[in-house]
Enzyme design. Structure first.
Site, PDB file in Angstrom:
ATOM      1  N   ASN A  65       0.876  -1.179   0.000  1.00 21.77           N
ATOM      2  CA  ASN A  65       0.000   0.000   0.000  1.00 21.77           C
ATOM      3  C   ASN A  65       0.911   1.227   0.000  1.00 21.77           C
ATOM      4  OD1 ASN A  65      -1.814   2.055   0.462  1.00 21.77           O
ATOM      5  ND2 ASN A  65      -2.216   1.503   2.604  1.00 21.77           N
ATOM      6  N   LYS A  86       0.136   4.233  -0.206  1.00 18.69           N
ATOM      7  CA  LYS A  86      -0.497   5.441   0.361  1.00 18.69           C
ATOM      8  C   LYS A  86      -0.266   6.619  -0.580  1.00 18.69           C
ATOM      9  CE  LYS A  86       0.215   3.466   4.879  1.00 18.69           C
ATOM     10  NZ  LYS A  86       0.002   3.629   6.298  1.00 18.69           N
ATOM     11  N   HIS A 133      -9.576   1.158   4.763  1.00 18.87           N
ATOM     12  CA  HIS A 133      -8.299   1.325   5.481  1.00 18.87           C
ATOM     13  C   HIS A 133      -8.533   2.250   6.678  1.00 18.87           C
ATOM     14  CE1 HIS A 133      -4.178   2.509   6.353  1.00 18.87           C
ATOM     15  NE2 HIS A 133      -3.788   1.437   5.688  1.00 18.87           N
ATOM     16  N   GLU A 182      -6.946   4.629   7.781  1.00 21.97           N
ATOM     17  CA  GLU A 182      -6.734   6.063   7.511  1.00 21.97           C
ATOM     18  C   GLU A 182      -7.974   6.667   6.857  1.00 21.97           C
ATOM     19  OE1 GLU A 182      -2.977   5.642   5.482  1.00 21.97           O
ATOM     20  OE2 GLU A 182      -2.071   5.007   7.362  1.00 21.97           O
ATOM     21  N   GLU A 217      -5.645  -5.080  10.459  1.00 21.84           N
ATOM     22  CA  GLU A 217      -4.624  -4.052  10.641  1.00 21.84           C
ATOM     23  C   GLU A 217      -4.876  -3.310  11.953  1.00 21.84           C
ATOM     24  OE1 GLU A 217      -2.635  -2.870   6.731  1.00 21.84           O
ATOM     25  OE2 GLU A 217      -4.337  -1.537   7.019  1.00 21.84           O
ATOM     26  N   GLY A 257       2.258   2.073  10.662  1.00 18.08           N
ATOM     27  CA  GLY A 257       3.206   3.169  10.499  1.00 18.08           C
ATOM     28  C   GLY A 257       3.894   3.582  11.787  1.00 18.08           C
ATOM     29  N   SER A 275       3.164  -2.400  10.303  1.00 19.58           N
ATOM     30  CA  SER A 275       4.626  -2.442  10.466  1.00 19.58           C
ATOM     31  C   SER A 275       5.217  -3.816  10.154  1.00 19.58           C
ATOM     32  CB  SER A 275       5.043  -1.968  11.870  1.00 19.58           C
ATOM     33  OG  SER A 275       4.629  -0.629  12.071  1.00 19.58           O
TER      34      SER A 275
HETATM   35  C1  PEP Z   1      -0.824   0.063   5.870  1.00 22.34           C
HETATM   36  O1  PEP Z   1      -0.736   1.168   5.362  1.00 22.34           O
HETATM   37  O2  PEP Z   1      -1.795  -0.634   5.599  1.00 22.34           O
HETATM   38  C2  PEP Z   1       0.262  -0.388   6.750  1.00 22.34           C
HETATM   39  C3  PEP Z   1       0.149  -1.553   7.324  1.00 22.34           C
HETATM   40  O3  PEP Z   1       1.324   0.441   6.907  1.00 22.34           O
HETATM   41  P1  PEP Z   1       2.739   0.074   7.626  1.00 22.34           P
HETATM   42  O4  PEP Z   1       3.211  -1.200   7.033  1.00 22.34           O
HETATM   43  O5  PEP Z   1       3.624   1.233   7.282  1.00 22.34           O
HETATM   44  O6  PEP Z   1       2.467  -0.036   9.080  1.00 22.34           O
END
Ligand code: PEP
Length: 249
Positions: free
Chosen positions: A9, A11, A95, A97, A167, A173, A212
């Site tokens: 992803n 972003k 997501h 976000e 998630e 992040g 992460s």
């Molecule tokens: C994500 O954006 O779905 C995500 C898991 O980001 P990260 O791997 O940076 O934590």
């Protein structure tokens, strides 16, 4: 037997030149066997670039969000039909976000899932709890509610056409990762919720872990029985890291 899916992803990151370097680097470094499905979810303006560069490879591409409407006066939104026009195979939906910064409710997420399915896109449906919810012992309640809104609009047969991503918001992040056992517990719970709708499909639906995931922790996470892949943010922006996660499967 479920296949593993490693999804990046990006972003709101990228440029034509940076993307070209990243995409060609990923193609060049892919393991020869095709045991793992690979997906890149790029910002909408770069999806045609993904089609051009990835077209002959085994890497799929997809959007990061989709409108709950088919067309019309929805300035700035991108429809499922438009994603299909860009030859996307998948789209991320719900997501955290989007849920947090754009106040997307689980009901809206469910409508987006229907839009995606109507265009034969595979929705990657994200669910996850905040740190406060986890500390209050509400993880399963939260993810079950988020998932239920989607299950409510799907027929039992449609279940097979979605991918689920767990998630935990506190791990996205932040560099903090759920332990493999913590993630496995939620994945197993989610699969049990899917099974209420369709036991056979529940066994086949891929459930990805996101939060992460990086080369150092991917192997342990991916070894868990109900973790069928990863949804990867930060580590998907470097070909070396993304490839290392693919190789950890
Ligand atoms: C994500 O954006 O779905 C995500 C898991 O980001 P990260 O791997 O940076 O934590």
């Amino acid at each position: 037997m479920r296949r593993t899916l490693i999804a990046g992803n990006w972003k709101m990151n990228g440029s034509f030149s940076a993307n070209h370097t990243l995409l060609t680097g990923i193609i060049a470094g892919l393991p020869a066997n095709d045991a793992v499905d690979v997906l890149i979810c790029a910002p909408a303006p770069y999806l045609t670039q993904c089609a051009e560069v990835l077209g002959d490879s085994r890497v799929a591409w997809g959007g990061q969000d989709v409108s709950a409407h088919t067309h019309g006066a929805f300035t700035g939104e991108v429809s499922a039909g438009m994603l299909a026009d860009c030859l996307c195979k998948y789209v991320i939906v719900g997501h955290s976000e989007r849920r947090a910064y754009h106040a997307e409710s689980s009901e809206l997420v469910a409508q987006k899932v229907l839009q995606a399915l109507a265009q034969n896109l595979i929705p990657v449906v994200c669910v996850g709890e905040t740190l406060e919810q986890r500390e209050n012992g509400a993880t399963n309640i939260v993810v079950a509610e988020q998932l239920q809104a989607v299950l409510d609009v799907l027929s039992a047969d449609q279940l097979i056409n979605i991918v689920l991503a767990y998630e935990p918001v506190w791990a996205i992040g932040t560099g903090k990762t759920a332990t493999p056992q913590m993630a496995q517990d939620v994945h197993a719970f989610l699969r049990s919720q899917l099974a209420v709708k369709n036991a056979e499909a529940a066994n086949a639906v891929q459930i990805l872990y996101g939060g992460s995931m990086k080369p150092e922790n991917a192997k342990e996470l991916l070894a868990m029985a109900d973790i069928d892949g990863g949804l990867i943010g930060g580590a998907a922006l470097k070909a070396m890291d993304f490839l290392a996660i693919i190789s950890a499967c």
